[in-house]
Design a protein around this motif. Structure first.
Motif, PDB file in Angstrom:
ATOM      1  N   ALA A 108       0.838  -1.207   0.000  1.00  0.00           N
ATOM      2  CA  ALA A 108       0.000   0.000   0.000  1.00  0.00           C
ATOM      3  C   ALA A 108       0.869   1.252   0.000  1.00  0.00           C
ATOM      4  O   ALA A 108       0.593   2.219  -0.723  1.00  0.00           O
ATOM      5  CB  ALA A 108      -0.922  -0.008   1.214  1.00  0.00           C
ATOM      6  N   VAL A 109       1.933   1.235   0.802  1.00  0.00           N
ATOM      7  CA  VAL A 109       2.822   2.394   0.867  1.00  0.00           C
ATOM      8  C   VAL A 109       3.526   2.596  -0.467  1.00  0.00           C
ATOM      9  O   VAL A 109       3.639   3.719  -0.970  1.00  0.00           O
ATOM     10  CB  VAL A 109       3.844   2.225   2.001  1.00  0.00           C
ATOM     11  CG1 VAL A 109       4.836   3.381   2.011  1.00  0.00           C
ATOM     12  CG2 VAL A 109       3.138   2.126   3.348  1.00  0.00           C
ATOM     13  N   ARG A 110       3.986   1.495  -1.065  1.00  0.00           N
ATOM     14  CA  ARG A 110       4.678   1.617  -2.347  1.00  0.00           C
ATOM     15  C   ARG A 110       3.719   2.109  -3.438  1.00  0.00           C
ATOM     16  O   ARG A 110       4.087   2.910  -4.300  1.00  0.00           O
ATOM     17  CB  ARG A 110       5.293   0.269  -2.742  1.00  0.00           C
ATOM     18  CG  ARG A 110       6.219   0.383  -3.947  1.00  0.00           C
ATOM     19  CD  ARG A 110       6.953  -0.917  -4.220  1.00  0.00           C
ATOM     20  NE  ARG A 110       7.813  -1.319  -3.130  1.00  0.00           N
ATOM     21  CZ  ARG A 110       8.973  -0.743  -2.825  1.00  0.00           C
ATOM     22  NH1 ARG A 110       9.387   0.305  -3.515  1.00  0.00           N
ATOM     23  NH2 ARG A 110       9.706  -1.180  -1.831  1.00  0.00           N
ATOM     24  N   THR A 111       2.473   1.643  -3.410  1.00  0.00           N
ATOM     25  CA  THR A 111       1.497   2.030  -4.423  1.00  0.00           C
ATOM     26  C   THR A 111       1.096   3.493  -4.305  1.00  0.00           C
ATOM     27  O   THR A 111       0.944   4.192  -5.309  1.00  0.00           O
ATOM     28  CB  THR A 111       0.236   1.154  -4.286  1.00  0.00           C
ATOM     29  OG1 THR A 111       0.601  -0.209  -4.448  1.00  0.00           O
ATOM     30  CG2 THR A 111      -0.811   1.510  -5.330  1.00  0.00           C
ATOM     31  N   ASP A 112       0.914   3.961  -3.065  1.00  0.00           N
ATOM     32  CA  ASP A 112       0.339   5.284  -2.844  1.00  0.00           C
ATOM     33  C   ASP A 112       1.355   6.335  -2.432  1.00  0.00           C
ATOM     34  O   ASP A 112       0.965   7.412  -1.968  1.00  0.00           O
ATOM     35  CB  ASP A 112      -0.749   5.190  -1.773  1.00  0.00           C
ATOM     36  CG  ASP A 112      -1.998   4.493  -2.285  1.00  0.00           C
ATOM     37  OD1 ASP A 112      -2.150   4.394  -3.513  1.00  0.00           O
ATOM     38  OD2 ASP A 112      -2.807   4.045  -1.465  1.00  0.00           O
ATOM     39  N   SER A 113       2.643   6.056  -2.575  1.00  0.00           N
ATOM     40  CA  SER A 113       3.635   7.063  -2.205  1.00  0.00           C
ATOM     41  C   SER A 113       4.697   7.193  -3.288  1.00  0.00           C
ATOM     42  O   SER A 113       4.815   6.341  -4.174  1.00  0.00           O
ATOM     43  CB  SER A 113       4.293   6.716  -0.867  1.00  0.00           C
ATOM     44  OG  SER A 113       5.372   5.819  -1.034  1.00  0.00           O
ATOM     45  N   CYS A 114       5.493   8.257  -3.164  1.00  0.00           N
ATOM     46  CA  CYS A 114       6.583   8.500  -4.106  1.00  0.00           C
ATOM     47  C   CYS A 114       7.920   8.058  -3.525  1.00  0.00           C
ATOM     48  O   CYS A 114       8.968   8.327  -4.109  1.00  0.00           O
ATOM     49  CB  CYS A 114       6.643   9.986  -4.449  1.00  0.00           C
ATOM     50  SG  CYS A 114       7.098  11.015  -3.019  1.00  0.00           S
ATOM     51  N   ILE A 115       7.910   7.381  -2.376  1.00  0.00           N
ATOM     52  CA  ILE A 115       9.129   7.025  -1.659  1.00  0.00           C
ATOM     53  C   ILE A 115       9.666   5.689  -2.160  1.00  0.00           C
ATOM     54  O   ILE A 115       8.941   4.696  -2.196  1.00  0.00           O
ATOM     55  CB  ILE A 115       8.877   6.970  -0.143  1.00  0.00           C
ATOM     56  CG1 ILE A 115       8.281   8.292   0.350  1.00  0.00           C
ATOM     57  CG2 ILE A 115      10.165   6.635   0.608  1.00  0.00           C
ATOM     58  CD1 ILE A 115       9.136   9.508   0.090  1.00  0.00           C
ATOM     59  N   ASP A 116      10.922   5.675  -2.543  1.00  0.00           N
ATOM     60  CA  ASP A 116      11.552   4.453  -3.043  1.00  0.00           C
ATOM     61  C   ASP A 116      12.162   3.605  -1.921  1.00  0.00           C
ATOM     62  O   ASP A 116      12.170   2.381  -1.997  1.00  0.00           O
ATOM     63  CB  ASP A 116      12.657   4.801  -4.054  1.00  0.00           C
ATOM     64  CG  ASP A 116      12.094   5.483  -5.298  1.00  0.00           C
ATOM     65  OD1 ASP A 116      10.999   5.079  -5.736  1.00  0.00           O
ATOM     66  OD2 ASP A 116      12.731   6.408  -5.818  1.00  0.00           O
ATOM     67  N   GLU A 117      12.688   4.258  -0.904  1.00  0.00           N
ATOM     68  CA  GLU A 117      13.380   3.547   0.177  1.00  0.00           C
ATOM     69  C   GLU A 117      12.372   3.204   1.272  1.00  0.00           C
ATOM     70  O   GLU A 117      11.913   4.078   2.021  1.00  0.00           O
ATOM     71  CB  GLU A 117      14.503   4.419   0.733  1.00  0.00           C
ATOM     72  CG  GLU A 117      15.453   3.700   1.659  1.00  0.00           C
ATOM     73  CD  GLU A 117      16.462   2.819   0.934  1.00  0.00           C
ATOM     74  OE1 GLU A 117      17.218   2.124   1.621  1.00  0.00           O
ATOM     75  OE2 GLU A 117      16.487   2.831  -0.319  1.00  0.00           O
ATOM     76  N   ILE A 118      11.997   1.927   1.358  1.00  0.00           N
ATOM     77  CA  ILE A 118      10.999   1.483   2.328  1.00  0.00           C
ATOM     78  C   ILE A 118      11.599   0.355   3.162  1.00  0.00           C
ATOM     79  O   ILE A 118      12.041  -0.664   2.625  1.00  0.00           O
ATOM     80  CB  ILE A 118       9.703   0.995   1.635  1.00  0.00           C
ATOM     81  CG1 ILE A 118       9.093   2.129   0.795  1.00  0.00           C
ATOM     82  CG2 ILE A 118       8.701   0.475   2.649  1.00  0.00           C
ATOM     83  CD1 ILE A 118       7.892   1.723  -0.033  1.00  0.00           C
ATOM     84  N   ILE A 119      11.625   0.536   4.472  1.00  0.00           N
ATOM     85  CA  ILE A 119      12.146  -0.449   5.406  1.00  0.00           C
ATOM     86  C   ILE A 119      10.976  -0.981   6.217  1.00  0.00           C
ATOM     87  O   ILE A 119      10.160  -0.200   6.722  1.00  0.00           O
ATOM     88  CB  ILE A 119      13.180   0.177   6.363  1.00  0.00           C
ATOM     89  CG1 ILE A 119      14.242   0.955   5.588  1.00  0.00           C
ATOM     90  CG2 ILE A 119      13.806  -0.887   7.254  1.00  0.00           C
ATOM     91  CD1 ILE A 119      15.104   0.131   4.685  1.00  0.00           C
ATOM     92  N   ALA A 120      10.890  -2.300   6.358  1.00  0.00           N
ATOM     93  CA  ALA A 120       9.726  -2.912   6.997  1.00  0.00           C
ATOM     94  C   ALA A 120      10.050  -3.458   8.387  1.00  0.00           C
ATOM     95  O   ALA A 120      11.152  -3.938   8.633  1.00  0.00           O
ATOM     96  CB  ALA A 120       9.179  -4.031   6.125  1.00  0.00           C
ATOM     97  N   TYR A 121       9.064  -3.367   9.275  1.00  0.00           N
ATOM     98  CA  TYR A 121       9.081  -4.101  10.547  1.00  0.00           C
ATOM     99  C   TYR A 121       7.821  -4.947  10.602  1.00  0.00           C
ATOM    100  O   TYR A 121       6.840  -4.657   9.906  1.00  0.00           O
ATOM    101  CB  TYR A 121       9.187  -3.155  11.757  1.00  0.00           C
ATOM    102  CG  TYR A 121       8.033  -2.198  11.934  1.00  0.00           C
ATOM    103  CD1 TYR A 121       6.913  -2.535  12.683  1.00  0.00           C
ATOM    104  CD2 TYR A 121       8.064  -0.915  11.360  1.00  0.00           C
ATOM    105  CE1 TYR A 121       5.864  -1.653  12.857  1.00  0.00           C
ATOM    106  CE2 TYR A 121       7.027  -0.019  11.539  1.00  0.00           C
ATOM    107  CZ  TYR A 121       5.929  -0.394  12.294  1.00  0.00           C
ATOM    108  OH  TYR A 121       4.881   0.486  12.470  1.00  0.00           O
ATOM    109  N   THR A 122       7.825  -5.991  11.418  1.00  0.00           N
ATOM    110  CA  THR A 122       6.715  -6.950  11.389  1.00  0.00           C
ATOM    111  C   THR A 122       5.771  -6.801  12.576  1.00  0.00           C
ATOM    112  O   THR A 122       4.568  -6.669  12.406  1.00  0.00           O
ATOM    113  CB  THR A 122       7.256  -8.393  11.334  1.00  0.00           C
ATOM    114  OG1 THR A 122       8.142  -8.508  10.218  1.00  0.00           O
ATOM    115  CG2 THR A 122       6.119  -9.400  11.170  1.00  0.00           C
ATOM    116  N   GLN A 123       6.298  -6.832  13.779  1.00  0.00           N
ATOM    117  CA  GLN A 123       5.465  -6.733  14.975  1.00  0.00           C
ATOM    118  C   GLN A 123       5.583  -5.339  15.597  1.00  0.00           C
ATOM    119  O   GLN A 123       6.540  -4.609  15.340  1.00  0.00           O
ATOM    120  CB  GLN A 123       5.886  -7.800  16.005  1.00  0.00           C
ATOM    121  CG  GLN A 123       5.924  -9.221  15.463  1.00  0.00           C
ATOM    122  CD  GLN A 123       4.584  -9.690  14.911  1.00  0.00           C
ATOM    123  OE1 GLN A 123       3.527  -9.190  15.310  1.00  0.00           O
ATOM    124  NE2 GLN A 123       4.618 -10.655  14.000  1.00  0.00           N
TER     125      GLN A 123
END
Length: 386
Positions: free
Chosen positions: A84-99
């Motif tokens: 969702a973040v990648r689809t609706d944002s212009c930001i290329d650098e995305i770091i994920a956390y799980t919990q």
């Protein structure tokens, strides 16, 4: 490590990437003036302003957008929401956390990677969407980090609208005007608030627009409420009605307050006369270089002259843009030192309390221009008599 997912062809981003890059540049300049080495943005409105993404997945834990001079803007988000973040944002650098408990460690890792873990890092401490526990958890991870309150850095940049934003704002105001005209035409003895609301939403949809949910629509005795969503409550002859509603386009919500009387209602009619006079004084005072407090003072001067000082119990207005309003944005109130600039949009709802408890009034949504001020609505703020 940047999380990699398959590209998604759809996009919900409202503006070209160059527009967001310009906003990043302006925020970085504001960070420099505030002596910040990094900025952790968590306010949902500010996230949407800087990235396009609404931030709504951040109910789980914050979704910080981290800005560091010379580095790529970096989103730290829940892994579940990455697409969702990648689809609706212009930001290329995305770091994920799980919990939820992973948030502080992963966010701290990014701050550490960018070499600002022992420097002055700004947080939006007085805005929504950042809990004290979140800041405490980050400080535990980064004990040498110097936490600074940067609540207003993004908001004051966002206060000045670009030409692209103004196009959207004018479009949203067109839907607001459709809503107001429908409200006025729908008033008749016995019609309920929910019936008028249904008419409004039908007509705005027919015109190709939308109104923001949760707007205020009150008839008769319910105009004593500061806020009231439409209910199955009818209006009768010789009763007042008031609406505060905003058309919305790409989450830019542009509202106005309009009032009406079915027949006659001297108490609220008198209140509306004073509201309109105070509003017009505020509008006349607006120009670049004036402080927010000076605009508020123009309103209060009219109220004081009337001798009814207890009828006005709030500020004159506030900065507008994405979403309806935000805590910490520019506010037209006593003591406010923010200076108005060309390109700012402001909503000024002058809603007054009668001596017996009715709330009634009007507003305008204005654009500050080099030459003064432009009223954006095409529906006059005069009292509508049905």
């Amino acid at each position: 490590m940047t999380t990699k997912f398959l590209p998604i062809p759809l996009t919900g981003v409202a503006f070209p990437k160059a527009e967001y890059e310009h906003r990043h540049k302006k925020v970085l300049e504001a960070m420099d003036r505030a002596d910040l080495d990094a900025l952790v943005v968590t306010n949902h409105t500010h996230l949407q302003y800087l990235s396009g993404y609404s931030g709504l997945g951040g109910y789980f834990a914050p979704f910080p957008l981290i800005l560091v001079p010379g580095k790529q803007p970096t989103y730290v988000v829940r892994e579940y929401e990455v697409n969702a973040v990648r689809t609706d944002s212009c930001i290329d650098e995305i770091i994920a956390y799980t919990q939820q408990n992973d948030f502080a460690k992963v966010c701290a890792d990014v701050i550490r990677k960018y070499g600002v873990h022992g420097k002055r890092v700004g947080f939006e401490l007085c805005c929504w969407n950042l809990a004290p526990a979140d800041v405490i958890a980050l400080q535990a991870q980064l004990p040498n980090m110097k936490v600074a309150d940067a609540s207003r850095v993004v908001g004051l940049v966002a206060a000045v609208k670009s030409d692209m934003e103004l196009e959207i704002i004018r479009s949203a105001m067109a839907w607001t005007d459709v809503a107001v005209r429908t409200f006025q035409k729908s008033l008749r003895d016995g019609v309920t608030e929910t019936e008028v609301a249904a008419d409004i939403e039908k007509e705005v949809k027919k015109a190709g627009g939308h109104v923001a949910p949760g707007y205020n629509l009150m008839f008769g005795e319910r105009t004593r409420l500061p806020h009231g969503i439409p209910a199955d409550f009818p209006i009768r002859n010789n009763e007042p009605a008031m609406i505060e509603i905003g058309g919305t386009e790409h989450n830019y919500t542009i509202a106005v307050v309009r009032s009406a009387v079915l027949g006659r209602h001297p108490e609220t009619e008198s209140l509306h006369d004073l509201s309109a006079e105070a509003l017009e004084a505020a509008i006349s005072s607006i120009r670049p270089g004036v402080t927010a407090a000076e605009v508020d003072a123009a309103t209060r001067k009219v109220i004081k002259k009337s001798g009814r000082t207890q009828v006005f119990r709030h500020r004159t207005g506030y900065q507008t843009g994405i979403n309806w309003t935000e805590r910490g944005s520019l506010s037209l109130e006593p003591g406010a030192t923010d200076v108005l600039q060309a390109g700012m949009t402001l909503h000024m709802p002058i809603i007054l309390f009668s001596e017996s408890g009715y709330l009634f009034g009007c507003s305008e949504h204005v654009l500050v221009k080099e030459s003064g001020v432009e009223i954006l609505s095409q529906t006059p703020h005069t009292l509508y008599r049905a």
